[in-house]
Each structure stands twice: as C-alpha cells, then as structure tokens.
Design an enzyme around this catalytic site. Structure first.
Site, PDB file in Angstrom:
ATOM      1  N   ASP A  67      11.012   7.227 -13.445  1.00  0.00           N
ATOM      2  CA  ASP A  67      11.044   6.302 -13.119  1.00  0.00           C
ATOM      3  C   ASP A  67      10.161   5.008 -13.575  1.00  0.00           C
ATOM      4  O   ASP A  67       9.192   5.279 -14.360  1.00  0.00           O
ATOM      5  CB  ASP A  67      10.616   6.120 -11.361  1.00  0.00           C
ATOM      6  CG  ASP A  67       9.645   6.967 -11.064  1.00  0.00           C
ATOM      7  OD1 ASP A  67       8.798   6.890 -11.910  1.00  0.00           O
ATOM      8  OD2 ASP A  67       9.230   7.123 -10.065  1.00  0.00           O
ATOM      9  N   ASN A 139       6.598  10.610   2.436  1.00  0.00           N
ATOM     10  CA  ASN A 139       7.783  10.355   3.132  1.00  0.00           C
ATOM     11  C   ASN A 139       8.852  11.600   2.708  1.00  0.00           C
ATOM     12  O   ASN A 139       9.918  11.383   3.020  1.00  0.00           O
ATOM     13  CB  ASN A 139       8.268   9.113   3.310  1.00  0.00           C
ATOM     14  CG  ASN A 139       8.566   8.513   1.900  1.00  0.00           C
ATOM     15  OD1 ASN A 139       8.450   8.987   0.937  1.00  0.00           O
ATOM     16  ND2 ASN A 139       9.114   7.291   1.804  1.00  0.00           N
ATOM     17  N   HIS A 141       9.687  11.535  -0.629  1.00  0.00           N
ATOM     18  CA  HIS A 141      10.332  11.171  -1.545  1.00  0.00           C
ATOM     19  C   HIS A 141      10.095  11.532  -3.190  1.00  0.00           C
ATOM     20  O   HIS A 141       8.979  12.515  -3.121  1.00  0.00           O
ATOM     21  CB  HIS A 141      10.195   9.461  -1.771  1.00  0.00           C
ATOM     22  CG  HIS A 141       8.968   9.155  -2.481  1.00  0.00           C
ATOM     23  ND1 HIS A 141       8.436   7.785  -2.142  1.00  0.00           N
ATOM     24  CD2 HIS A 141       7.942   9.719  -3.283  1.00  0.00           C
ATOM     25  CE1 HIS A 141       7.440   7.612  -2.945  1.00  0.00           C
ATOM     26  NE2 HIS A 141       6.905   8.539  -3.401  1.00  0.00           N
ATOM     27  N   GLU A 146      13.985   7.502  -2.007  1.00  0.00           N
ATOM     28  CA  GLU A 146      13.393   7.454  -0.841  1.00  0.00           C
ATOM     29  C   GLU A 146      14.211   8.052   0.097  1.00  0.00           C
ATOM     30  O   GLU A 146      15.149   8.445  -0.081  1.00  0.00           O
ATOM     31  CB  GLU A 146      13.282   5.612  -0.397  1.00  0.00           C
ATOM     32  CG  GLU A 146      12.361   4.755  -1.435  1.00  0.00           C
ATOM     33  CD  GLU A 146      10.926   5.145  -0.988  1.00  0.00           C
ATOM     34  OE1 GLU A 146      10.451   6.185  -0.744  1.00  0.00           O
ATOM     35  OE2 GLU A 146      10.101   4.374  -1.606  1.00  0.00           O
TER      36      GLU A 146
HETATM   37  P1  PGA Z   1       0.799  10.209  -5.697  1.00  0.00           P
HETATM   38  O1  PGA Z   1       2.199   9.768  -5.278  1.00  0.00           O
HETATM   39  O2  PGA Z   1       0.915  11.275  -6.823  1.00  0.00           O
HETATM   40  O3  PGA Z   1       0.252   9.060  -6.277  1.00  0.00           O
HETATM   41  O4  PGA Z   1       0.526  10.516  -4.291  1.00  0.00           O
HETATM   42  C1  PGA Z   1       3.260  10.750  -5.604  1.00  0.00           C
HETATM   43  C2  PGA Z   1       4.798  10.108  -5.095  1.00  0.00           C
HETATM   44  O5  PGA Z   1       4.746   8.990  -4.461  1.00  0.00           O
HETATM   45  O6  PGA Z   1       5.627  10.656  -5.752  1.00  0.00           O
END
Ligand code: PGA
Length: 252
Positions: A67, A139, A141, A146
């Site tokens: 992404d 959450n 995702h 999302e």
């Molecule tokens: P993080 O994010 O590795 O910074 O915890 C993971 C994500 O949101 O996919």
C-alpha cells in the site's frame, strides 16, 4: 493455519526471515510482497543482516508493496516508498527497478483506478507473488483493507478509518496532515499469493490476532480471510498470542 509463538519482536523477525529465505532459496527468481509499519522492521533488520553477513542475494528478487498513501510523493518521509528505501532497499542488493510500491502521486480518481488495475497486471505478469509479509491493525485490517472490505477485493483506493488515521497521526505533524486515502492491494490480492506470513507483536494486537484466528471469517476482521488461505503462517510474540485459546501453537 500455522501459528508460531516466539518470545519477542526480535525473534519474530528472525523466525519470519527464516520462513521466507528457506523458500526463496528454492527459486531462481522470487516475488516478495512487502509491508510497512513498525511490525516488519525486525524482519527487515534480519534480512539486512543475512545479506551483509551471509551474502544473501536479492538481485533476482522482485518486490511489490501492499500500500501507499494517496497524496504523498516518494521523497515524503512518511511515504511508504521512503520507508522501504530507508528500512530495507538501500541496505540490500535488490534492483530498485524491480521494487514496486503503489504510486501515491496520482490524484485523479479515474487514473488511480486504471493504475490499480495495472498494479494487479504487473503482479500477474511476473507469475504472481511467492510470499506476502503482513502486519495486522488493532482492528484486524491487513494493508489498508479496513473492516468491511470485500474479502475478494483487489488493488484499489480506500478511505482510511478515523481510527487508522489517529493510529498513524503520531508520524505526522498534525492530524490534518494524515492522508485520508490510500491505494492498497485487496484481500483477494493477498489470497492469490502462494504463501503468507502475518506478523504481530505486543498486547495491543492480541484481540485482533484472536479474532483473525479463532473468530468467524468476516469482512469485519479482514485478517480472518487468511483462515481460507492454503499456506498462511502467523508468527507472533507471546503478548500478541496471549488471548488465543487454541493449543496448537508451535513455540520457538
Ligand atoms: P504496525 O501497523 O506494524 O505499525 O502496528 C500494522 C498495521 O496497521 O497493519
């Protein structure tokens, strides 16, 4: 699903690197799906170490990132292209021309849609991806898919939730600067990858890991789609595993 529980983030990085590199060594060229965020950093550190100390060769590796924020140029220090250059690419012998991060500089919606189709085609043109690295949001995702994202979705533009923007605000000067949109590979894109490794560390991920592994397959927890993947491995630390009830975890 396979679950490997390790003691901390550093071990998580080493174990995931071993999974990927063992597979990589069986192929003359390799197509790697990469992720950003704090979670994969220990993995990238280990890959860099293996390159520097053991001569691990990345010259025939092709990479595709999950992404990118819409509206950030590659040299913006919060763009995911910048993150990949700083945290991995510039430390290994990967050919920069073979690294792909979605282009966040396109702002016209029709052009973004056409670009997203091309991104999928570029993956297909090299024979599909061999291994995808994933983090998981609090959450559930994956990428910027999302809750509510279609489980069959492909690369497309997504609106970030308020929670995700808040989570990421710490990296920007103010909430207003946090982009509202991102281009992300879809859940369907990830399901097509031959092998997937999801990394998680820390207690803040324990509920999401439990929902992904032991809850129903639902678009409300995008990572739960991995229950339908033929070769998905979770490499997680003890804190992230602390809410699992299954006793099938491997340790070490
Ligand atoms: P993080 O994010 O590795 O910074 O915890 C993971 C994500 O949101 O996919």
């Amino acid at each position: 699903m396979r679950v490997i529980v390790v003691k901390d983030a550093a071990e998580m990085g080493k174990r995931a690197a071993k999974l990927i590199v063992d597979d990589m060594k069986k192929h003359a060229t390799y197509v790697l799906g990469l992720a950003t965020g704090s979670t994969p950093i220990p993995l990238y550190k280990e890959l860099i170490r293996m390159h520097k100390q053991e001569g691990l060769d990345f010259s025939t590796v092709i990479s595709f990132n999950l992404d990118e924020y819409v509206g950030l140029s590659p040299d913006h220090d919060q763009s995911y292209r910048y993150f990949m250059n700083e945290n991995l690419f510039k430390h290994i012998n990967i050919n920069p021309k073979l690294t792909h991060v979605p282009d966040g500089t396109i702002t016209d919606l029709d052009q973004i849609a056409a670009y997203c189709e091309r991104y999928e085609e570029m993956i297909d043109d090299v024979g599909g991806m061999d291994y995808q690295v994933l983090g998981i949001g609090g959450n559930g995702h994956i990428g910027f898919n999302e809750p509510g994202s279609s489980l069959g979705s492909l690369t497309r533009i997504k609106t970030l939730t308020v929670q995700t923007r808040k989570d990421n605000a710490r990296f920007f000067k103010s909430m207003d600067e946090v982009p509202r949109y991102a281009i992300t590979m879809g859940i369907g894109t990830t399901m097509k990858v031959r092998k997937v490794v999801l990394l998680a560390n820390g207690e803040s991920k324990a509920d999401a890991v439990k929902a992904a592994m032991e809850g129903p397959v639902t678009s409300m927890c995008p990572a739960s789609a991995l229950q339908l993947h033929r070769f998905a491995t979770f490499v997680i630390d003890e804190a992230a595993a602390s809410k699992l009830t299954l006793e099938t975890c491997e340790h070490g």
